[in-house]
Design a protein around this motif. Structure first.
Motif, mmCIF file in Angstrom:
data_model
loop_
_atom_site.group_PDB
_atom_site.id
_atom_site.type_symbol
_atom_site.label_atom_id
_atom_site.label_comp_id
_atom_site.label_asym_id
_atom_site.label_seq_id
_atom_site.Cartn_x
_atom_site.Cartn_y
_atom_site.Cartn_z
ATOM 1 N N CYS A 81 0.839 -1.192 0.000
ATOM 2 C CA CYS A 81 0.000 0.000 0.000
ATOM 3 C C CYS A 81 0.874 1.242 0.000
ATOM 4 O O CYS A 81 2.065 1.188 0.328
ATOM 5 C CB CYS A 81 -0.919 0.018 1.219
ATOM 6 N N ALA A 82 0.276 2.375 -0.352
ATOM 7 C CA ALA A 82 0.967 3.659 -0.228
ATOM 8 C C ALA A 82 1.049 4.004 1.257
ATOM 9 O O ALA A 82 0.135 3.726 2.025
ATOM 10 C CB ALA A 82 0.209 4.740 -0.987
ATOM 11 N N SER A 83 2.157 4.622 1.647
ATOM 12 C CA SER A 83 2.353 4.995 3.046
ATOM 13 C C SER A 83 2.683 6.485 3.118
ATOM 14 O O SER A 83 3.771 6.898 2.727
ATOM 15 C CB SER A 83 3.491 4.159 3.661
ATOM 16 N N GLY A 84 1.712 7.268 3.601
ATOM 17 C CA GLY A 84 1.891 8.714 3.669
ATOM 18 C C GLY A 84 1.677 9.222 5.077
ATOM 19 O O GLY A 84 2.577 9.207 5.912
ATOM 20 N N PRO A 119 -9.320 11.012 -9.694
ATOM 21 C CA PRO A 119 -9.587 12.377 -10.178
ATOM 22 C C PRO A 119 -8.365 13.281 -10.131
ATOM 23 O O PRO A 119 -8.295 14.273 -10.876
ATOM 24 C CB PRO A 119 -10.681 12.874 -9.215
ATOM 25 N N ALA A 120 -7.393 12.956 -9.266
ATOM 26 C CA ALA A 120 -6.182 13.774 -9.188
ATOM 27 C C ALA A 120 -5.378 13.720 -10.478
ATOM 28 O O ALA A 120 -4.519 14.583 -10.722
ATOM 29 C CB ALA A 120 -5.307 13.315 -8.019
ATOM 30 N N LEU A 121 -5.631 12.736 -11.329
ATOM 31 C CA LEU A 121 -4.928 12.655 -12.607
ATOM 32 C C LEU A 121 -5.113 13.937 -13.421
ATOM 33 O O LEU A 121 -4.198 14.377 -14.121
ATOM 34 C CB LEU A 121 -5.445 11.461 -13.424
ATOM 35 N N TYR A 122 -6.286 14.543 -13.309
ATOM 36 C CA TYR A 122 -6.591 15.709 -14.130
ATOM 37 C C TYR A 122 -5.794 16.935 -13.707
ATOM 38 O O TYR A 122 -5.695 17.902 -14.470
ATOM 39 C CB TYR A 122 -8.091 15.996 -14.085
ATOM 40 N N ALA A 123 -5.233 16.896 -12.507
ATOM 41 C CA ALA A 123 -4.390 18.004 -12.052
ATOM 42 C C ALA A 123 -2.938 17.829 -12.505
ATOM 43 O O ALA A 123 -2.113 18.714 -12.288
ATOM 44 C CB ALA A 123 -4.446 18.115 -10.530
ATOM 45 N N TYR A 124 -2.649 16.684 -13.137
ATOM 46 C CA TYR A 124 -1.275 16.378 -13.533
ATOM 47 C C TYR A 124 -1.179 16.103 -15.033
ATOM 48 O O TYR A 124 -0.326 15.354 -15.473
ATOM 49 C CB TYR A 124 -0.768 15.161 -12.762
ATOM 50 N N VAL A 175 -7.173 0.105 -15.100
ATOM 51 C CA VAL A 175 -7.221 0.559 -13.707
ATOM 52 C C VAL A 175 -6.525 1.914 -13.635
ATOM 53 O O VAL A 175 -5.389 2.052 -14.088
ATOM 54 C CB VAL A 175 -6.523 -0.446 -12.763
ATOM 55 N N LEU A 176 -7.216 2.897 -13.073
ATOM 56 C CA LEU A 176 -6.663 4.241 -12.979
ATOM 57 C C LEU A 176 -6.046 4.460 -11.600
ATOM 58 O O LEU A 176 -6.734 4.374 -10.585
ATOM 59 C CB LEU A 176 -7.748 5.293 -13.235
ATOM 60 N N LEU A 177 -4.769 4.745 -11.586
ATOM 61 C CA LEU A 177 -4.059 5.076 -10.352
ATOM 62 C C LEU A 177 -3.972 6.596 -10.236
ATOM 63 O O LEU A 177 -4.191 7.304 -11.211
ATOM 64 C CB LEU A 177 -2.652 4.481 -10.371
ATOM 65 N N ASP A 178 -3.640 7.088 -9.046
ATOM 66 C CA ASP A 178 -3.479 8.528 -8.905
ATOM 67 C C ASP A 178 -2.002 8.881 -8.834
ATOM 68 O O ASP A 178 -1.184 8.046 -8.439
ATOM 69 C CB ASP A 178 -4.227 9.043 -7.669
ATOM 70 N N PRO A 179 -1.622 10.109 -9.197
ATOM 71 C CA PRO A 179 -0.201 10.471 -9.274
ATOM 72 C C PRO A 179 0.499 10.607 -7.929
ATOM 73 O O PRO A 179 1.717 10.482 -7.853
ATOM 74 C CB PRO A 179 -0.227 11.825 -9.994
ATOM 75 N N VAL A 180 -0.253 10.878 -6.866
ATOM 76 C CA VAL A 180 0.351 11.199 -5.576
ATOM 77 C C VAL A 180 0.599 9.967 -4.714
ATOM 78 O O VAL A 180 1.661 9.834 -4.093
ATOM 79 C CB VAL A 180 -0.532 12.209 -4.810
ATOM 80 N N TYR A 181 -0.347 9.054 -4.688
ATOM 81 C CA TYR A 181 -0.260 7.898 -3.787
ATOM 82 C C TYR A 181 -0.086 6.570 -4.534
ATOM 83 O O TYR A 181 0.995 5.991 -4.563
ATOM 84 C CB TYR A 181 -1.508 7.841 -2.895
ATOM 85 N N THR A 182 -1.174 6.086 -5.139
ATOM 86 C CA THR A 182 -1.124 4.743 -5.721
ATOM 87 C C THR A 182 -0.192 4.647 -6.919
ATOM 88 O O THR A 182 0.349 3.577 -7.197
ATOM 89 C CB THR A 182 -2.539 4.271 -6.121
ATOM 90 N N ALA A 206 9.212 9.813 -12.964
ATOM 91 C CA ALA A 206 9.095 9.052 -14.211
ATOM 92 C C ALA A 206 8.519 7.669 -13.942
ATOM 93 O O ALA A 206 7.718 7.150 -14.731
ATOM 94 C CB ALA A 206 10.473 8.943 -14.872
ATOM 95 N N GLY A 207 8.912 7.068 -12.827
ATOM 96 C CA GLY A 207 8.387 5.747 -12.477
ATOM 97 C C GLY A 207 6.894 5.773 -12.245
ATOM 98 O O GLY A 207 6.174 4.850 -12.634
ATOM 99 N N MET A 208 6.400 6.835 -11.606
ATOM 100 C CA MET A 208 4.961 6.972 -11.378
ATOM 101 C C MET A 208 4.214 7.072 -12.694
ATOM 102 O O MET A 208 3.202 6.398 -12.907
ATOM 103 C CB MET A 208 4.690 8.204 -10.511
ATOM 104 N N VAL A 209 4.728 7.916 -13.601
ATOM 105 C CA VAL A 209 4.071 8.085 -14.897
ATOM 106 C C VAL A 209 4.009 6.751 -15.639
ATOM 107 O O VAL A 209 2.973 6.371 -16.195
ATOM 108 C CB VAL A 209 4.807 9.147 -15.740
ATOM 109 N N ASP A 210 5.102 6.013 -15.637
ATOM 110 C CA ASP A 210 5.133 4.713 -16.320
ATOM 111 C C ASP A 210 4.155 3.729 -15.682
ATOM 112 O O ASP A 210 3.469 2.972 -16.389
ATOM 113 C CB ASP A 210 6.550 4.133 -16.281
#
Length: 249
Positions: free
Chosen positions: A98-101, A229-234, A191-198, A176-180
């Motif tokens: 999991c993401a850990s924030g 939805p955070a994808l649209y901010a990136y 499956v849509l992931l978000d740029p900040v966490y998943t 770059a790893g997140m984008v890939d």
């Protein structure tokens, strides 16, 4: 109804902004307080709470990510549900990623699996802090959450495992790893992931798989905490990446 929000730098607020700002308005919030990035968020909320009290009202403070023992109980229940569904499906799960924030997700899952003696290990992919600092944060919250849930015994320190190699330049800053990883999951699994966490967590999972961290035959479950939805901010991060690849081709 009041709401607090973290800012990216200037602390300015745009009334017509989308995302959470739109949802606040939709739900009837009549005051939004934005603070500059890097501010003491809890300190700012306490100031707001004092103002609310002075008006004879009763504020309720929710920490970032709702990551306190009460909030983490939601992911204790999530761990219980995962175990129940896995049992019904006859599925063995060896590790959960999991993401850990702010630590609520990680600590809650850890306490849930540990408290049920499941033997399922939780691997956290940091999105904002170095490894040692994040592990201390998760461990503290896990102990407090276990106490609130009245789980006997002490959560062992070595049960907390975080990887801080995939944060990049900092919280919410694309890598770059997140984008890939986001593109890979979108194109192969829809499956849509978000740029900040998943997105960063999946980048870490993919990298660890390639490095042989997980044993052959292990069943690994990735917990998707939403946020697409955070994808649209990136958009620029993904368009610029695509344009760069096309130019190099």
């Amino acid at each position: 109804m009041w709401a607090g929000a973290g800012g990216a730098g200037s602390g300015s607020y745009k009334p017509q902004a989308s995302g959470n700002n739109f949802l606040y308005r939709l739900m009837g919030v009549d005051r939004i307080q934005v603070v500059p990035g890097g501010s003491d968020m809890m300190g700012s909320m306490n100031v707001m709470a004092d103002e609310v009290k002075a008006q004879g009202r009763r504020p309720y403070l929710i920490p970032g990510g709702a990551s306190n023992p009460l909030g983490a109980l939601g992911y204790v229940a999530c761990a219980q549900e995962i175990i129940s569904q896995a049992f019904d499906m006859g599925l063995r799960i060896d590790r959960v990623v999991c993401a850990s924030g702010s630590a609520g997700t990680h600590a809650g899952l850890l306490v849930g699996f540990w408290g049920l003696n499941s033997g399922i290990a939780v691997v956290g992919m940091n999105v904002s802090r170095p490894k040692a600092q994040q592990e201390d944060l998760v461990f503290k919250l896990a102990r407090e959450t276990a106490a609130l849930a009245a789980i006997p015994g002490e959560v062992p320190r070595d049960a907390v495992l975080c990887f801080g190699d995939y944060v990049g330049a900092g919280y919410s800053i694309p890598t770059a790893g997140m984008v890939d990883a986001v593109k890979l999951l979108a194109r192969t699994e829809a499956v849509l992931l978000d740029p900040v966490y998943t997105g960063k967590a999946m980048a870490g999972l993919i990298d660890l798989v390639r490095k042989g961290f997980f044993k052959k035959g292990e069943n690994v479950l990735f917990v998707h905490t939403g946020g697409s939805p955070a994808l649209y901010a990136y958009l620029d991060s993904f368009w610029n990446d695509q344009q760069g690849r096309e130019q190099r081709a």
